[in-house]
Design a protein around this motif. Structure first.
Motif, mmCIF file in Angstrom:
data_model
loop_
_atom_site.group_PDB
_atom_site.id
_atom_site.type_symbol
_atom_site.label_atom_id
_atom_site.label_comp_id
_atom_site.label_asym_id
_atom_site.label_seq_id
_atom_site.Cartn_x
_atom_site.Cartn_y
_atom_site.Cartn_z
ATOM 1 N N VAL A 27 0.843 -1.202 0.000
ATOM 2 C CA VAL A 27 0.000 0.000 0.000
ATOM 3 C C VAL A 27 0.875 1.248 0.000
ATOM 4 C CG1 VAL A 27 -1.679 1.310 1.347
ATOM 5 C CG2 VAL A 27 -1.954 -1.148 1.080
ATOM 6 N N LEU A 28 1.882 1.268 0.838
ATOM 7 C CA LEU A 28 2.776 2.421 0.919
ATOM 8 C C LEU A 28 3.518 2.647 -0.389
ATOM 9 C CD1 LEU A 28 3.939 4.579 2.859
ATOM 10 C CD2 LEU A 28 5.741 2.948 3.384
ATOM 11 N N LEU A 29 3.969 1.585 -1.018
ATOM 12 C CA LEU A 29 4.711 1.713 -2.267
ATOM 13 C C LEU A 29 3.853 2.304 -3.383
ATOM 14 C CD1 LEU A 29 7.389 1.012 -3.777
ATOM 15 C CD2 LEU A 29 6.276 -1.105 -4.438
ATOM 16 N N PHE A 30 2.688 1.723 -3.635
ATOM 17 C CA PHE A 30 1.879 2.191 -4.753
ATOM 18 C C PHE A 30 1.253 3.559 -4.507
ATOM 19 C CE2 PHE A 30 2.160 -2.253 -5.945
ATOM 20 C CZ PHE A 30 2.371 -2.139 -7.303
ATOM 21 N N THR A 69 -5.940 1.991 -8.611
ATOM 22 C CA THR A 69 -5.034 1.495 -7.577
ATOM 23 C C THR A 69 -5.815 1.075 -6.338
ATOM 24 O OG1 THR A 69 -3.340 3.010 -8.403
ATOM 25 C CG2 THR A 69 -2.971 2.041 -6.242
ATOM 26 N N LEU A 70 -6.803 1.879 -5.971
ATOM 27 C CA LEU A 70 -7.630 1.558 -4.818
ATOM 28 C C LEU A 70 -8.424 0.273 -5.045
ATOM 29 C CD1 LEU A 70 -8.546 2.563 -2.032
ATOM 30 C CD2 LEU A 70 -10.397 3.738 -3.197
ATOM 31 N N SER A 71 -8.964 0.088 -6.248
ATOM 32 C CA SER A 71 -9.728 -1.135 -6.521
ATOM 33 C C SER A 71 -8.825 -2.362 -6.505
ATOM 34 C CB SER A 71 -10.463 -1.025 -7.851
ATOM 35 O OG SER A 71 -9.560 -1.011 -8.923
ATOM 36 N N THR A 72 -7.591 -2.212 -6.947
ATOM 37 C CA THR A 72 -6.650 -3.324 -6.892
ATOM 38 C C THR A 72 -6.385 -3.732 -5.452
ATOM 39 O OG1 THR A 72 -5.602 -2.609 -8.929
ATOM 40 C CG2 THR A 72 -4.333 -4.061 -7.511
ATOM 41 N N PHE A 73 -6.175 -2.753 -4.600
ATOM 42 C CA PHE A 73 -5.873 -3.074 -3.214
ATOM 43 C C PHE A 73 -7.088 -3.535 -2.428
ATOM 44 C CE2 PHE A 73 -1.983 -0.699 -4.034
ATOM 45 C CZ PHE A 73 -1.081 -1.664 -3.604
ATOM 46 N N ILE A 78 -9.096 -6.359 1.073
ATOM 47 C CA ILE A 78 -10.353 -6.212 1.790
ATOM 48 C C ILE A 78 -11.336 -7.321 1.452
ATOM 49 C CG2 ILE A 78 -12.326 -4.674 2.088
ATOM 50 C CD1 ILE A 78 -10.103 -2.434 1.744
ATOM 51 N N PHE A 79 -11.388 -7.718 0.200
ATOM 52 C CA PHE A 79 -12.300 -8.794 -0.176
ATOM 53 C C PHE A 79 -12.014 -10.074 0.609
ATOM 54 C CE2 PHE A 79 -13.466 -12.270 -3.118
ATOM 55 C CZ PHE A 79 -14.836 -12.086 -3.090
ATOM 56 N N PRO A 80 -10.759 -10.496 0.718
ATOM 57 C CA PRO A 80 -10.500 -11.722 1.484
ATOM 58 C C PRO A 80 -10.257 -11.479 2.978
ATOM 59 C CG PRO A 80 -8.515 -11.071 0.357
ATOM 60 C CD PRO A 80 -9.576 -10.081 -0.035
ATOM 61 N N LEU A 81 -10.731 -10.355 3.521
ATOM 62 C CA LEU A 81 -10.435 -10.006 4.908
ATOM 63 C C LEU A 81 -10.914 -11.080 5.883
ATOM 64 C CD1 LEU A 81 -9.051 -7.708 6.380
ATOM 65 C CD2 LEU A 81 -11.255 -6.625 6.667
ATOM 66 N N LEU A 82 -12.093 -11.613 5.678
ATOM 67 C CA LEU A 82 -12.566 -12.673 6.577
ATOM 68 C C LEU A 82 -11.783 -13.964 6.395
ATOM 69 C CD1 LEU A 82 -16.395 -12.157 6.580
ATOM 70 C CD2 LEU A 82 -14.847 -11.920 8.498
ATOM 71 N N SER A 83 -11.412 -14.268 5.167
ATOM 72 C CA SER A 83 -10.667 -15.505 4.953
ATOM 73 C C SER A 83 -9.233 -15.382 5.459
ATOM 74 C CB SER A 83 -10.687 -15.889 3.478
ATOM 75 O OG SER A 83 -9.982 -14.937 2.717
ATOM 76 N N LEU A 84 -8.732 -14.153 5.640
ATOM 77 C CA LEU A 84 -7.391 -13.982 6.191
ATOM 78 C C LEU A 84 -7.321 -14.392 7.654
ATOM 79 C CD1 LEU A 84 -6.213 -10.606 4.617
ATOM 80 C CD2 LEU A 84 -5.472 -12.897 4.047
ATOM 81 N N GLY A 113 -10.049 3.446 5.968
ATOM 82 C CA GLY A 113 -8.696 3.399 5.420
ATOM 83 C C GLY A 113 -8.641 3.791 3.958
ATOM 84 N N SER A 114 -9.567 3.273 3.173
ATOM 85 C CA SER A 114 -9.590 3.586 1.738
ATOM 86 C C SER A 114 -9.937 5.046 1.488
ATOM 87 C CB SER A 114 -10.619 2.706 1.026
ATOM 88 O OG SER A 114 -10.311 1.361 1.178
#
Length: 134
Positions: A27-30, A69-73, A78-84, A113-114
């Motif tokens: 996130v910081l890099l992009f 860039t936001l949609s990529t991140f 965020i999409f797999p947040l529960l599976s993480l 955050g976004s």
């Protein structure tokens, strides 16, 4: 809005995000690269930046770049947040809160955050382009 149980889950997600250098470094890099680009917009020596049409077009293209860039991140993190949660998800299922509160805590963590990152970058872009406030 957010009860104490949701706040605790949001704090847990923030700590998890900050403890994983793969996530915050990407996130910081992009977004950092986008920020450096936006900071240097005035240094470009194009005559088109004197015309309001071109300033608005560049601002729109900056919005598109930030959104992509936001949609990529959001898809990556965020999409797999529960599976993480992985094998520890059963612990969250044992919490004495409703499942919708768990999902809302994930939503607010991702939304704030976004919004913070993307809004800051777009305001920086418009300030560097010297667009009028309307």
């Amino acid at each position: 809005m957010a009860g104490p149980d949701m706040r605790l889950l949001i704090v847990k997600d923030v700590k998890t995000f900050l403890r994983d250098p793969v996530q915050w470094s990407q996130v910081l890099l992009f977004f950092g690269l986008l920020g450096v680009y936006f900071l240097n917009i005035r240094r470009f020596q194009y005559n088109i930046f004197n015309d309001m049409f071109w300033k608005n077009l560049v601002s729109l293209l900056n919005l598109v770049a930030t959104s992509l860039t936001l949609s990529t991140f959001t898809t990556r993190f965020i999409f797999p947040l529960l599976s993480l949660e992985g094998r520890k998800f059963w612990i969250l299922g044992l919490l004495p809160i409703e499942r919708r509160h768990l999902l809302y805590s994930k939503f607010w963590f991702a939304f704030v955050g976004s919004l913070g990152i993307s809004e800051t970058l777009m305001v920086l872009s418009d300030v560097m382009l010297a667009l009028p406030r309307r």
